[in-house]
Design an enzyme around this catalytic site. Structure first.
Site, PDB file in Angstrom:
ATOM      1  N   ARG A   1      27.942 -16.824 -11.595  1.00 38.61           N
ATOM      2  CA  ARG A   1      29.166 -17.440 -12.157  1.00 38.61           C
ATOM      3  C   ARG A   1      29.143 -17.517 -13.679  1.00 38.61           C
ATOM      4  O   ARG A   1      29.643 -18.478 -14.275  1.00 38.61           O
ATOM      5  CB  ARG A   1      29.420 -18.846 -11.594  1.00 38.61           C
ATOM      6  CG  ARG A   1      29.684 -18.930 -10.131  1.00 38.61           C
ATOM      7  CD  ARG A   1      30.912 -18.129  -9.689  1.00 38.61           C
ATOM      8  NE  ARG A   1      30.826 -17.975  -8.269  1.00 38.61           N
ATOM      9  CZ  ARG A   1      30.146 -16.979  -7.681  1.00 38.61           C
ATOM     10  NH1 ARG A   1      29.577 -16.032  -8.397  1.00 38.61           N
ATOM     11  NH2 ARG A   1      30.080 -16.909  -6.382  1.00 38.61           N
TER      12      ARG A   1
ATOM     13  N   SER B   1      36.597 -23.657  -6.163  1.00 40.90           N
ATOM     14  CA  SER B   1      35.368 -24.465  -6.246  1.00 40.90           C
ATOM     15  C   SER B   1      35.293 -25.151  -7.608  1.00 40.90           C
ATOM     16  O   SER B   1      35.378 -24.491  -8.640  1.00 40.90           O
ATOM     17  CB  SER B   1      34.130 -23.580  -6.095  1.00 40.90           C
ATOM     18  OG  SER B   1      34.163 -22.952  -4.852  1.00 40.90           O
TER      19      SER B   1
ATOM     20  N   GLU C   1      32.466 -25.762 -12.541  1.00 40.86           N
ATOM     21  CA  GLU C   1      32.703 -24.314 -12.645  1.00 40.86           C
ATOM     22  C   GLU C   1      33.887 -23.952 -13.551  1.00 40.86           C
ATOM     23  O   GLU C   1      33.722 -23.143 -14.456  1.00 40.86           O
ATOM     24  CB  GLU C   1      32.901 -23.713 -11.244  1.00 40.86           C
ATOM     25  CG  GLU C   1      33.117 -22.216 -11.298  1.00 40.86           C
ATOM     26  CD  GLU C   1      33.442 -21.592  -9.959  1.00 40.86           C
ATOM     27  OE1 GLU C   1      32.647 -21.733  -9.008  1.00 40.86           O
ATOM     28  OE2 GLU C   1      34.495 -20.947  -9.854  1.00 40.86           O
TER      29      GLU C   1
END
Ligand SMILES: Cc1cc2nc3c(=O)[nH]c(=O)nc-3n(C[C@H](O)[C@H](O)[C@H](O)COP(=O)(O)OP(=O)(O)OC[C@H]3O[C@@H](n4cnc5c(N)ncnc54)[C@H](O)[C@@H]3O)c2cc1C
Length: 345
Positions: free
Chosen positions: A166, A241, A340
């Site tokens: 990520r 998320s 995130e």
């Protein structure tokens, strides 16, 4: 000729639907418009932020006293085809899921498990998007960028993008000078490899008696699984998320399992470290389907990693809700969650 809009509501450019106003905003339809906008911003000493679909950004309540560039650069070109591979160059502003659909229609393998991820093609590289066992790092060949330092278009190879879980050079470097204009992928003509499929996909195929493994059957499986679990950002404001899966040492992991007397879902990172399921930690901490009347934010009923905006009005309140989740999980498990989506500016 670029169309510079003034005092634009930024909540219309984030799927969390929060934030103040942008002083200037330009939709970029070509490389020329990109160059022209950057020159205009630099001439007027305005900071620049480029976004795609706004599905992984949250704008601050104070807004942005600079120029937002919304990447809408289109294009899809297949080339250098051989018996087993096809290279495809895609404009950074193309809608990602439409591109996945197009490559699946061409019966190509490589990004079918990344189906239904919202947003633009360029942004998939920014956080090395991943889902159901695939990551963009597995197929990315290179990206075309516009370098804000010397005002030139350049090609960065996949390895120069420093893709990791990520993250990438575009996300981790606060002084990142690159705006992505195109992405080149290397897709395969072979059929999907069953040994690489994610357990939830295998389970779906088994339950539906699907034995024919093609990019199209995998795409459909992923679409069905995702649709049953995740809220549609067009209907319910969210960024997918909200936390990444934290990495902890095996030592900490084993002592945590022992002290909680629970089997915690996890994935090996390397010989010393393990990634633990953030969704599990949040659910264990009693925060699944948790609705906070004070801030107007909640966690999603079937996937507690997703924070939804039910009636929230400010990013300040979202941050308070985020900190409440982080603190609660830390107090229950000793593990710190990391956010995130990016808060801009
Ligand atoms: C319901 C839902 C499900 C999701 N599922 C997943 C998932 O499974 N896996 C996953 O990895 N992500 C997932 N996401 C997160 C998000 O969709 C992806 O990160 C997506 O790639 C973001 O695309 P975007 O165009 O909306 O990016 P934006 O939100 O517009 O931007 C994200 C970041 O990239 C930068 N950026 C965007 N375009 C460019 C460009 N051309 N050049 C330079 N910088 C740029 C922005 O400045 C920002 O920092 C999900 C989000 C939602 C709402």
């Amino acid at each position: 000729m670029i169309d510079v809009k003034q005092n634009v509501l930024l909540k219309d450019y984030s799927t969390m639907r929060l934030g103040g106003t942008a002083r200037y905003l330009v939709e970029i339809n070509s490389r020329q418009e990109l160059e022209e906008s950057v020159l205009l911003a630099q001439k007027n000493s305005l900071p620049i932020l480029m976004i795609g679909g706004g599905s992984n950004v949250i704008w601050r309540d104070e807004g942005f006293a600079g120029m937002v560039l919304v990447n809408k650069i289109t294009g899809f070109r297949a080339f250098e085809e051989d018996a087993s591979n096809v290279f495809i160059t895609i404009g950074a502003g193309e809608k990602w899921d439409s591109m996945v659909a197009q490559t699946v229609q061409m019966n190509l393998t490589g990004i079918e498990s990344l189906s239904l991820i919202p947003g633009s093609t360029g942004a998939t590289v920014v956080q090395n998007v991943g889902a159901y066992g695939q990551e963009i790092s597995q197929t990315l060949t290179n990206v075309e960028v516009f370098d804000l330092q010397d005002l030139k278009f350049k090609i960065l190879s996949s390895s120069n993008c420093l893709l990791s879980y990520r993250s990438s050079i575009f996300k981790s470097n606060p002084k990142n000078p690159y705006l992505i204009s195109a992405v080149t992928l290397n897709l395969s003509k072979s059929q999907p490899d069953k040994s690489k499929l994610y357990p939830a996909v295998i389970e779906y195929l088994n339950q539906n008696n699907i034995t024919d493994l093609t990019p199209a059957t995998i795409r459909q499986a992923v679409i069905d699984i995702r649709s049953s679990k995740l809220p549609d950002p067009n209907v319910i404001a969210n960024n997918g998320s909200f936390f990444t899966n934290p990495t902890i040492s095996y030592q900490k992991f084993f002592s945590l399992q022992k002290s909680l007397n629970q089997a915690i879902p996890h994935w090996k990172v390397d010989t010393d470290n393990v990634k633990v399921a953030a969704a599990w930690l949040i659910e264990y901490s009693g925060l699944k389907d948790y609705h906070d009347q004070n801030t107007g934010f909640a966690t999603w009923k079937t996937q507690p990693l997703v924070v939804i905006n039910e009636s929230g009005k400010s990013t300040r309140d979202l941050i308070a809700f985020r900190d409440f989740i982080i603190d609660t999980v830390y107090n229950k498990t000793g593990v710190t969650l990391i956010q995130e989506p990016q808060i801009l500016p």
